[in-house]
Design a protein around this motif. Structure first.
Motif, PDB file in Angstrom:
ATOM      1  N   VAL A  74     -87.464  49.883 -92.122  1.00 54.70           N
ATOM      2  CA  VAL A  74     -88.068  51.137 -91.679  1.00 54.70           C
ATOM      3  C   VAL A  74     -89.352  50.852 -90.904  1.00 54.70           C
ATOM      4  O   VAL A  74     -89.580  51.388 -89.818  1.00 54.70           O
ATOM      5  CB  VAL A  74     -88.343  52.061 -92.887  1.00 54.70           C
ATOM      6  CG1 VAL A  74     -89.169  53.271 -92.486  1.00 54.70           C
ATOM      7  CG2 VAL A  74     -87.041  52.484 -93.548  1.00 54.70           C
ATOM      8  N   LEU A  75     -90.179  49.976 -91.438  1.00 54.59           N
ATOM      9  CA  LEU A  75     -91.443  49.639 -90.766  1.00 54.59           C
ATOM     10  C   LEU A  75     -91.206  48.937 -89.437  1.00 54.59           C
ATOM     11  O   LEU A  75     -91.935  49.159 -88.469  1.00 54.59           O
ATOM     12  CB  LEU A  75     -92.305  48.778 -91.681  1.00 54.59           C
ATOM     13  CG  LEU A  75     -92.826  49.493 -92.917  1.00 54.59           C
ATOM     14  CD1 LEU A  75     -93.538  48.513 -93.836  1.00 54.59           C
ATOM     15  CD2 LEU A  75     -93.719  50.636 -92.544  1.00 54.59           C
ATOM     16  N   ASP A  76     -90.188  48.099 -89.379  1.00 52.04           N
ATOM     17  CA  ASP A  76     -89.858  47.413 -88.131  1.00 52.04           C
ATOM     18  C   ASP A  76     -89.478  48.426 -87.053  1.00 52.04           C
ATOM     19  O   ASP A  76     -89.918  48.322 -85.915  1.00 52.04           O
ATOM     20  CB  ASP A  76     -88.720  46.420 -88.360  1.00 52.04           C
ATOM     21  CG  ASP A  76     -88.397  45.615 -87.130  1.00 52.04           C
ATOM     22  OD1 ASP A  76     -89.342  45.048 -86.524  1.00 52.04           O
ATOM     23  OD2 ASP A  76     -87.212  45.543 -86.764  1.00 52.04           O
ATOM     24  N   GLN A  77     -88.676  49.397 -87.417  1.00 52.14           N
ATOM     25  CA  GLN A  77     -88.268  50.418 -86.450  1.00 52.14           C
ATOM     26  C   GLN A  77     -89.455  51.289 -86.025  1.00 52.14           C
ATOM     27  O   GLN A  77     -89.556  51.667 -84.859  1.00 52.14           O
ATOM     28  CB  GLN A  77     -87.152  51.287 -87.019  1.00 52.14           C
ATOM     29  CG  GLN A  77     -85.827  50.560 -87.126  1.00 52.14           C
ATOM     30  CD  GLN A  77     -85.360  50.016 -85.796  1.00 52.14           C
ATOM     31  OE1 GLN A  77     -85.358  50.711 -84.794  1.00 52.14           O
ATOM     32  NE2 GLN A  77     -84.987  48.748 -85.767  1.00 52.14           N
ATOM     33  N   LEU A  78     -90.332  51.590 -86.956  1.00 51.39           N
ATOM     34  CA  LEU A  78     -91.523  52.364 -86.604  1.00 51.39           C
ATOM     35  C   LEU A  78     -92.417  51.581 -85.651  1.00 51.39           C
ATOM     36  O   LEU A  78     -93.001  52.140 -84.728  1.00 51.39           O
ATOM     37  CB  LEU A  78     -92.308  52.734 -87.859  1.00 51.39           C
ATOM     38  CG  LEU A  78     -91.703  53.822 -88.730  1.00 51.39           C
ATOM     39  CD1 LEU A  78     -92.500  53.960 -90.026  1.00 51.39           C
ATOM     40  CD2 LEU A  78     -91.674  55.142 -87.995  1.00 51.39           C
ATOM     41  N   ALA A  79     -92.527  50.271 -85.869  1.00 50.18           N
ATOM     42  CA  ALA A  79     -93.368  49.436 -85.011  1.00 50.18           C
ATOM     43  C   ALA A  79     -92.797  49.338 -83.598  1.00 50.18           C
ATOM     44  O   ALA A  79     -93.540  49.271 -82.621  1.00 50.18           O
ATOM     45  CB  ALA A  79     -93.514  48.043 -85.618  1.00 50.18           C
ATOM     46  N   LYS A  80     -91.479  49.360 -83.475  1.00 58.33           N
ATOM     47  CA  LYS A  80     -90.847  49.266 -82.155  1.00 58.33           C
ATOM     48  C   LYS A  80     -90.963  50.565 -81.379  1.00 58.33           C
ATOM     49  O   LYS A  80     -90.906  50.571 -80.152  1.00 58.33           O
ATOM     50  CB  LYS A  80     -89.369  48.895 -82.302  1.00 58.33           C
ATOM     51  CG  LYS A  80     -89.149  47.474 -82.729  1.00 58.33           C
ATOM     52  CD  LYS A  80     -87.678  47.182 -82.871  1.00 58.33           C
ATOM     53  CE  LYS A  80     -87.462  45.777 -83.382  1.00 58.33           C
ATOM     54  NZ  LYS A  80     -86.057  45.503 -83.643  1.00 58.33           N
ATOM     55  N   GLY A  81     -91.093  51.665 -82.079  1.00 59.03           N
ATOM     56  CA  GLY A  81     -91.175  52.961 -81.420  1.00 59.03           C
ATOM     57  C   GLY A  81     -89.805  53.431 -80.983  1.00 59.03           C
ATOM     58  O   GLY A  81     -88.776  52.847 -81.304  1.00 59.03           O
ATOM     59  N   ILE A  82     -89.822  54.475 -80.238  1.00 55.27           N
ATOM     60  CA  ILE A  82     -88.552  55.037 -79.753  1.00 55.27           C
ATOM     61  C   ILE A  82     -88.195  54.353 -78.440  1.00 55.27           C
ATOM     62  O   ILE A  82     -88.965  54.336 -77.498  1.00 55.27           O
ATOM     63  CB  ILE A  82     -88.681  56.555 -79.534  1.00 55.27           C
ATOM     64  CG1 ILE A  82     -89.030  57.227 -80.855  1.00 55.27           C
ATOM     65  CG2 ILE A  82     -87.420  57.126 -78.932  1.00 55.27           C
ATOM     66  CD1 ILE A  82     -89.350  58.685 -80.716  1.00 55.27           C
ATOM     67  N   ARG A  83     -87.009  53.775 -78.420  1.00 59.92           N
ATOM     68  CA  ARG A  83     -86.526  53.118 -77.211  1.00 59.92           C
ATOM     69  C   ARG A  83     -85.623  54.065 -76.449  1.00 59.92           C
ATOM     70  O   ARG A  83     -84.775  54.722 -77.036  1.00 59.92           O
ATOM     71  CB  ARG A  83     -85.724  51.875 -77.572  1.00 59.92           C
ATOM     72  CG  ARG A  83     -86.563  50.765 -78.117  1.00 59.92           C
ATOM     73  CD  ARG A  83     -85.705  49.554 -78.275  1.00 59.92           C
ATOM     74  NE  ARG A  83     -85.783  49.145 -79.664  1.00 59.92           N
ATOM     75  CZ  ARG A  83     -84.958  48.329 -80.255  1.00 59.92           C
ATOM     76  NH1 ARG A  83     -83.938  47.830 -79.596  1.00 59.92           N
ATOM     77  NH2 ARG A  83     -85.117  47.984 -81.506  1.00 59.92           N
TER      78      ARG A  83
END
Length: 86
Positions: A74-83
């Motif tokens: 979850v944190l990894d996806q939040l760090a990447k932002g919306i692609r």
């Protein structure tokens, strides 16, 4: 729910450590000898996995465990932002 989430996070790390340990002949994986890695991993469980489970678990222990286990994703996806879609 907080501690159930922390337990879920630690359970994933224990499974990963066992897998790596098996792959290298039963020795301690080098990253588990590094204090910084261990500190960050413990901090992740206490400061992210526990609260995530407590806030989102809806009172279910199993859901809290799963949320704690999935906290790094979850944190990894939040760090990447919306692609944008490709």
């Amino acid at each position: 729910m907080y501690w159930t989430g922390v337990l879920g996070s630690f359970a994933v790390e224990i499974g990963a450590a066992l897998k790596i340990c098996t792959e290298i002949g039963g020795k301690t994986p080098p990253m588990y000898k590094e204090p910084f890695y261990l500190g960050v991993r413990i901090a992740l469980a206490l400061a992210a996995a526990g609260p995530l489970a407590a806030f989102l678990s809806n009172g279910s222990g199993l859901t809290a465990f799963y949320l704690g286990a999935s906290a790094p994703l979850v944190l990894d996806q939040l760090a990447k932002g919306i692609r944008p879609s490709e």
